[in-house]
Design a protein around this motif. Sequence first.
Motif, PDB file in Angstrom:
ATOM      1  N   VAL A 428       0.801  -1.232  -0.141  1.00 33.26           N
ATOM      2  CA  VAL A 428       0.059   0.035  -0.001  1.00 33.26           C
ATOM      3  C   VAL A 428       1.055   1.143  -0.077  1.00 33.26           C
ATOM      4  N   ILE A 432       0.949   4.408  -2.700  1.00 34.83           N
ATOM      5  CA  ILE A 432       0.814   5.884  -2.342  1.00 34.83           C
ATOM      6  C   ILE A 432       1.846   6.659  -2.824  1.00 34.83           C
ATOM      7  N   THR A 438      -5.448   2.856  -6.650  1.00 36.06           N
ATOM      8  CA  THR A 438      -5.329   1.400  -5.802  1.00 36.06           C
ATOM      9  C   THR A 438      -6.542   0.924  -5.543  1.00 36.06           C
ATOM     10  N   VAL A 440      -7.876  -1.942  -2.734  1.00 38.26           N
ATOM     11  CA  VAL A 440      -6.775  -2.778  -1.690  1.00 38.26           C
ATOM     12  C   VAL A 440      -8.149  -3.738  -1.255  1.00 38.26           C
ATOM     13  N   ALA A 454      -6.969  -0.580   5.113  1.00 41.05           N
ATOM     14  CA  ALA A 454      -7.736  -0.254   4.146  1.00 41.05           C
ATOM     15  C   ALA A 454      -8.911   0.842   4.393  1.00 41.05           C
ATOM     16  N   VAL A 463      -7.107   5.250  -1.235  1.00 47.06           N
ATOM     17  CA  VAL A 463      -7.217   4.142  -1.891  1.00 47.06           C
ATOM     18  C   VAL A 463      -8.704   3.716  -2.007  1.00 47.06           C
ATOM     19  N   GLU A 464      -9.145   2.718  -2.734  1.00 49.97           N
ATOM     20  CA  GLU A 464     -10.409   2.132  -2.797  1.00 49.97           C
ATOM     21  C   GLU A 464     -10.397   0.731  -2.100  1.00 49.97           C
ATOM     22  N   SER A 465     -11.467   0.360  -1.346  1.00 48.29           N
ATOM     23  CA  SER A 465     -11.080  -0.946  -0.717  1.00 48.29           C
ATOM     24  C   SER A 465     -12.348  -1.777  -0.859  1.00 48.29           C
ATOM     25  N   ARG A 485     -10.085   7.772 -10.324  1.00 45.02           N
ATOM     26  CA  ARG A 485     -10.079   8.708  -9.045  1.00 45.02           C
ATOM     27  C   ARG A 485     -10.496   9.742  -9.242  1.00 45.02           C
TER      28      ARG A 485
END
Length: 525
Positions: A428, A432, A438, A440, A454, A463-465, A485
Amino acid sequence: MPQVIIVEDEEVLGRNIATALTRMGIEAAVAKSCAVARALIAAASPDLVIADVNLGDGDGIEMLGDWRQDHPDVPVIVMTGQDSLSNRLRAERLDATAFLSKPFAMSRLRELILILLAEGNTGTGPVPNGPSVMMYSHDTIGLGHMRRNASIAAALVERVPNASVLMMVGCPAGMVFELKPGVDFVKLPSLAKLGRNQWRPSHLRVSSDMTRSIRMGILERATDAFRPDILLVDHEPAGVWDELIPMLETLRLRGGTSVILGLRDILDDPARTRDQWEQQGKAQAVRDLYDAVFVYGDERVFPSAEHYGLETLRPGHVTYCGYVTSTHDAPKRKLKGTAPRHILVSGGGGRDAYPVLHASLEALSTIAPDERPDMTLIAGPLMDEELSAPLAQRARELGAWFLHRTSDMPALLDTADLLVTMGGYNSVTEAIAARCPTIVIPRVGPSSEQRLRAECLARLGLVESISQEALSPTRLAERFLQFERTSAPQIDVPLNGADKAAALIAKRLSDMQHETSDHERKTHA
């Protein structure tokens, strides 16, 4: 202080070598000609000579000929931009200690000089050992613990060129990262993690008690021989099976070693971690046996000191260092644009990454061939072959690239439009640092670490989880075709954790050296 004479008519190179040696605590003088070199060598009685071959007023090897007969024990390094059999034979007849062909890495020259001076000579005698730093990482499922220590070690030997760093590692694959000169490692018998605080031998067919005994014996003997000025322990304050406690108690009684605990930003559920640390004696170990705590994270992302009660364990001695990761000039990326055309899927260490890689490949298979993005998958060095082999076969069927490991993750991230990865610290933070969009997919367990990371990073727009419970090829394929994004991250996180940790360690080493000198002066007086 050792004295080195550099015979080099190329001004910039001579100055660079002299500067590097001065930073190592070595007195260096540069002679730009044979005539100046003869006078300087006769007056200075150097401990080591570095000489170029082709000089403006003569030949460096010939210039040293007569002097060498009277000083056969002084190391001589011959360097030249004209590497030839003739020059090598001439250097051999001079009994040169080493022959370097230009260009050469300055780090290698520094290391060679330290080795030659440490072996002793007819001048000042043996050079005393530089600062010694030992680093411990227990390493089971992933590579994060060892990776952090390796990054800090690399930064430290740049700051303190005469330092030696000995890493004690338990990674089944051994040391998978490139080590800088001055850094080496000792392999401990590998362990497999069964659950929270439950381990067993992963390769040896012996009992856990015997494995513990072997590991403790290695740690004890290495510590006794190496005599570290600093001990940096990653993640496990007592070590696996409390294997560090006897060593830490010995170091505390002996004195002279500063002991530091290094922690990633998120360990596990905070309440559970605090309770377990108290019950298992880890909290007491931090109180009694450690001098400082480094947190490799950002308080704004996750206030580790507050959540885990670190300030109550070591009041005033907890420092946030920032994230330890690979930093480079990452490309600027557009917030909005077309769907990703190149997707990178990373399994991190790879031990439990099969579901993520499998889901990514099956998601790719649901997309029409003329709409499919390019995909590169990295299994990770710890993935079992019986799992990686079918993934590699499936990748070939779908026209995707499949790698078992990579030595240059930042370069792959720079060319990716989207990263799919698990929620490990290294994976991660590298994303970044590369400013790579990203997704996750955090590990289910046994720890809550990846899920918490996350959630924290997603909340800040970093990020997106997607949870593994909600993971499906269809959902992932939708993100492959539509991912954008749409907003900038809410904060810029500090990514210089290795440099800051190395600077703090270097400061401690310097302070310890001054304290020792003051004590010796008072004793002598």
